[in-house]
Design a protein around this motif. Structure first.
Motif, short mmCIF file in Angstrom:
data_model
loop_
_atom_site.label_atom_id
_atom_site.label_comp_id
_atom_site.label_asym_id
_atom_site.label_seq_id
_atom_site.Cartn_x
_atom_site.Cartn_y
_atom_site.Cartn_z
N LEU A 94 0.84 -1.20 0.00
CA LEU A 94 0.00 0.00 0.00
C LEU A 94 0.87 1.25 0.00
CD1 LEU A 94 -2.67 -1.09 2.67
CD2 LEU A 94 -2.66 -1.53 0.21
N ASP A 95 1.99 1.18 0.76
CA ASP A 95 2.93 2.30 0.77
C ASP A 95 3.56 2.50 -0.60
OD1 ASP A 95 2.43 2.71 3.45
OD2 ASP A 95 4.12 1.47 4.13
N ILE A 96 3.82 1.40 -1.30
CA ILE A 96 4.40 1.49 -2.65
C ILE A 96 3.41 2.18 -3.59
CG2 ILE A 96 5.16 0.14 -4.64
CD1 ILE A 96 6.31 -1.91 -2.65
N ILE A 97 2.13 1.83 -3.46
CA ILE A 97 1.11 2.49 -4.30
C ILE A 97 1.10 3.99 -4.02
CG2 ILE A 97 -1.37 2.69 -4.78
CD1 ILE A 97 -1.63 -0.30 -4.09
N ARG A 98 1.14 4.36 -2.73
CA ARG A 98 1.04 5.77 -2.35
C ARG A 98 2.29 6.58 -2.72
NH1 ARG A 98 -1.49 3.46 2.76
NH2 ARG A 98 -3.72 3.87 2.54
N THR A 99 3.45 5.95 -2.60
CA THR A 99 4.70 6.70 -2.83
C THR A 99 5.19 6.62 -4.28
OG1 THR A 99 6.01 4.80 -2.11
CG2 THR A 99 5.45 6.45 -0.44
N ARG A 100 4.98 5.47 -4.92
CA ARG A 100 5.51 5.32 -6.28
C ARG A 100 4.42 5.38 -7.36
NH1 ARG A 100 9.69 0.19 -5.67
NH2 ARG A 100 10.24 0.52 -3.47
N HIS A 101 3.16 5.34 -6.92
CA HIS A 101 2.02 5.37 -7.83
C HIS A 101 1.97 4.14 -8.74
CE1 HIS A 101 1.11 9.98 -7.48
NE2 HIS A 101 1.34 9.40 -6.30
N TYR A 102 2.42 2.99 -8.23
CA TYR A 102 2.31 1.73 -8.98
C TYR A 102 0.87 1.24 -8.89
CZ TYR A 102 7.46 1.04 -8.99
OH TYR A 102 8.80 1.16 -9.18
N ASN A 103 0.42 0.51 -9.92
CA ASN A 103 -0.87 -0.17 -9.81
C ASN A 103 -0.77 -1.29 -8.78
OD1 ASN A 103 0.80 -1.47 -11.95
ND2 ASN A 103 -0.87 -2.98 -11.96
N ALA A 104 -1.90 -1.79 -8.29
CA ALA A 104 -1.93 -2.73 -7.16
C ALA A 104 -1.12 -3.99 -7.43
CB ALA A 104 -3.38 -3.09 -6.83
N GLU A 105 -1.30 -4.58 -8.63
CA GLU A 105 -0.57 -5.81 -8.95
C GLU A 105 0.94 -5.58 -8.94
OE1 GLU A 105 -4.57 -6.06 -11.10
OE2 GLU A 105 -3.06 -4.53 -10.65
N TRP A 106 1.36 -4.49 -9.55
CA TRP A 106 2.78 -4.17 -9.66
C TRP A 106 3.37 -3.94 -8.25
CZ3 TRP A 106 4.90 0.71 -12.68
CH2 TRP A 106 6.30 0.63 -12.77
N ALA A 107 2.63 -3.22 -7.42
CA ALA A 107 3.09 -2.94 -6.05
C ALA A 107 3.25 -4.24 -5.26
CB ALA A 107 2.12 -2.02 -5.35
N LEU A 108 2.28 -5.14 -5.39
CA LEU A 108 2.35 -6.41 -4.66
C LEU A 108 3.53 -7.25 -5.12
CD1 LEU A 108 1.11 -8.41 -2.64
CD2 LEU A 108 -0.36 -9.25 -4.49
N VAL A 109 3.71 -7.37 -6.43
CA VAL A 109 4.82 -8.17 -6.97
C VAL A 109 6.16 -7.55 -6.61
CG1 VAL A 109 5.93 -8.93 -9.10
CG2 VAL A 109 3.46 -9.19 -8.83
N THR A 110 6.25 -6.23 -6.59
CA THR A 110 7.50 -5.56 -6.20
C THR A 110 7.89 -5.93 -4.78
OG1 THR A 110 7.06 -3.69 -7.68
CG2 THR A 110 8.61 -3.30 -5.86
N GLN A 111 6.93 -5.89 -3.88
CA GLN A 111 7.21 -6.25 -2.48
C GLN A 111 7.55 -7.72 -2.33
OE1 GLN A 111 7.91 -4.65 0.03
NE2 GLN A 111 7.53 -5.94 1.82
N VAL A 112 6.83 -8.58 -3.05
CA VAL A 112 7.11 -10.03 -2.97
C VAL A 112 8.51 -10.33 -3.50
CG1 VAL A 112 6.46 -12.28 -3.92
CG2 VAL A 112 4.71 -10.75 -3.05
N ASP A 113 8.91 -9.65 -4.57
CA ASP A 113 10.26 -9.86 -5.11
C ASP A 113 11.32 -9.46 -4.08
OD1 ASP A 113 9.30 -10.80 -7.49
OD2 ASP A 113 9.55 -8.93 -8.59
N ALA A 114 11.07 -8.37 -3.35
CA ALA A 114 12.03 -7.92 -2.33
C ALA A 114 12.12 -8.94 -1.20
CB ALA A 114 11.62 -6.56 -1.78
N LEU A 115 10.97 -9.45 -0.75
CA LEU A 115 10.98 -10.46 0.31
C LEU A 115 11.62 -11.76 -0.16
CD1 LEU A 115 7.37 -9.92 1.75
CD2 LEU A 115 9.52 -9.30 2.85
#
Length: 588
Positions: A94-115
């Motif tokens: 949710l923070d990624i959506i708010r700060t980077r303006h990514y769409n929901a799917e992209w934000a979720l996958v970005t975080q999962v890739d980091a983890l």
């Protein structure tokens, strides 16, 4: 189509023949686009709604668990619920959506890739494979976001040629496995996974053949292809000929007959032909595994890996399992074993393990702050676990096993912590067994080379051969580039085992093997001939090892054993092992 064979990792036993059913996951390769500022909160809400829907789905699956479902499924669903509610997955995107303006799917996958990148650094094979939990939870959320949720067909079953369904997938989540209860299925084939993946654990608990780690099987196998799974060899045969199917059906029938025969040995003690009794113990990861241990007639639990209680938890100490949680889990296993010994290994995690996601910057985690090193650095976590284990000792025969000891001060500090935990329980008026035995895992070469300081202060030894081999041969077990160098019969390994069993015998204390070598039937005769009287292994392997022991005469193996321990020629060692295994002994 032409027949071809795939080679993977065998994680269970047996043979099965059937038709392929491809299980297509939601693709992690999602659309990437930026959203306008005024759309941010709507996108946040879309992701929150999808997460809430998956929470409901998982809770519903858990509530609908049939009484005969493997206990592991419920435990894994619990882990998925915990992961989904963890801020690292529920809030960080949710923070990624708010700060980077990514769409929901992209934000979720970005975080999962980091983890996922953090989990890739983990040395411990079991915990490293927990990365799959995060990815599987994320995929369920993506399915809701993209509207690609799937269901297994309910009508599949036995056809006119007795072809059952074999599930073929990139990976299989425990939630997906819940769909199988209404479907006839007889095997699993996955691109990913290893010996400790969900597919491996559940297939073993169900007694269903499975081969994992095949790489690209789900791309090569087509829907409804005929398959043969030989999970003993780690082989999947695609589009086999009718003649090959007939040959494997005959082998399958023989294996079923053998398994029924082995089950009759449940109450038979594992005594060699020359009258030496061997204690066969079970390795467990969950309290419920104790039931399977009892069903195969295990003499006790030789290794209870306590890591499962800490699995899937990130962040601060406050999110770690409480003393009460741990106590209830240990007590459950102890009571299930009905007085048989239960050896609980203390926490074997550290800077390379996902207790705190901020601690993943170590250069070589295998040599870092792990196991007893971590516990002594975090005494409150260690003390809490020791109190819980001691409390469970009031309900049965409990042993405490300390991993990765290498220094005298580590032994002294560990014993001091146990004494402190006992004193606190006495002060609190809580019952425990004051005579609980404390042992050391011998898994660092330094420990095997300085055994006198161990046998003087501890009650028993247990050899963790997986780590001992890794550290002795300087091989990272997680690195496929050097996996071919991993050799459990390297002369150095055999010498360290011999030194350990000799030192324990002289000191009059028990010594067990709880690593992979204990469950390798090719090594059973060598280990018992070397002097080992306790072997701990996965419960499913135990009947086969028992049968091997019942056919063994230790006295008549001594000459061959001495030859093996004297030689440094790998080829000769293998020849002697084959001869030892094929030797037949006359019964009295």
């Amino acid at each position: 189509m032409a027949s071809f064979t795939l080679q993977g990792i065998p994680v269970s036993r047996g043979i099965t023949i059937g038709r392929a059913h491809l299980l297509r996951p939601a693709a992690m390769d999602v659309q990437h686009y930026l959203i306008a500022q005024e759309q941010v909160e709507a996108e946040v809400s879309r992701l929150q709604s999808a997460i809430a829907q998956v929470q409901l789905d998982l809770q519903s699956l858990w509530s609908d668990l049939p009484t005969d479902a493997p206990t592991e499924l419920g435990a894994f669903l619990d882990v998925h619920v915990l992961i989904l509610s963890d801020p690292m997955l529920s809030e960080a995107p949710l923070d990624i959506i708010r700060t980077r303006h990514y769409n929901a799917e992209w934000a979720l996958v970005t975080q999962v890739d980091a983890l996922s990148a953090q989990f890739d650094e983990i040395e411990d094979e079991y915990l490293r494979e927990r990365k799959a939990d995060i990815q599987q939870v994320a995929e369920r959320v993506l399915k809701v976001l993209t509207g690609t949720a799937h269901q297994l067909p309910r009508a599949l079953g036995v056809d006119e040629q007795n072809a059952n369904m074999i599930v073929v997938a990139r990976d299989i989540s425990p939630a997906d496995m819940m769909q199988f209860r209404d479907v006839a299925f007889t095997g699993f084939v996955t691109d990913e996974g290893g010996p400790n993946s969900h597919t491996a654990i559940v297939s073993r608990s169900l007694g269903i053949p499975a081969v994992v780690g095949l790489g690209n099987a789900s791309q090569l196998i087509e829907q409804d292809d005929w398959l043969i799974i030989d999970s003993d060899a780690g082989v999947v045969i695609v589009a086999p000929s009718p003649l090959l199917i007939a040959q494997y059906r005959d082998r399958q029938a023989l294996l079923i007959k053998e398994r029924k025969k082995l089950s009759k040995l449940k109450k038979t003690p594992a005594i060699t032909l020359d009258g030496i009794e061997i204690q066969l113990l079970a390795n467990i990861e969950l309290p419920e595994d104790a039931v399977a241990a009892m069903e195969v007639g295990a003499s006790g639990v030789g290794l209870f890996r306590s890591e499962f209680l800490f699995m899937g938890r990130t962040g601060s100490e406050l999110q770690l399992p409480t003393e009460e949680e741990q106590f209830e889990a240990y007590k459950k296993a102890v009571q299930a074993m009905k007085g048989r010994p239960v050896t609980i290994r203390t926490l074997d995690v550290g800077a390379d393990k996902p207790l705190d996601s901020s601690e993943h910057n170590i250069l070589n985690p295998a040599l870092g702050l792990r196991a007893i090193r971590y516990c002594l650095k975090e005494p409150q976590i260690f003390l809490t676990q020791l109190r819980a284990i001691l409390r469970a000792s009031a309900f049965g025969n409990v042993h405490i096993l300390i991993p990765m000891l290498a220094h005298a001060f580590e032994i002294e500090q560990s014993l001091a912590m146990i004494a402190q935990a006992k004193q606190e329980l006495l002060t609190d008026g809580i019952a425990f067994d004051d005579g609980v035995k404390v042992g050391a895992m011998i898994e660092v070469p330094a420990a095997a080379l300085s055994l006198p300081m161990f046998v003087k202060k501890l009650d028993f030894l247990s050899i963790g051969t997986n780590d001992l081999i890794q550290y002795t041969l300087a091989i990272d077990r997680a690195d496929h580039e050097v996996a071919h160098l991993y050799n459990d019969t390297h002369p150095a390994i055999l010498q360290l085992l011999d030194m350990t069993v000799t030192a324990a015998d002289r000191a009059g204390i028990p010594v067990a093997i709880c690593g992979g070598m204990a469950g390798d039937i090719k090594l059973t005769r060598l280990l018992v001939a070397m002097g080992f009287r306790e072997l701990s292994m996965p419960a499913a392997i135990l009947p086969e090892i028992k049968q091997e022991i019942l056919k063994t005469n230790i006295g008549l193996l001594q000459v061959a054993t001495k030859k093996i321990l004297r030689t440094y020629d790998p080829k000769l060692i293998q020849e002697l092992l084959v001869a030892m295994r094929s030797q037949e002994f006359a019964t009295n």
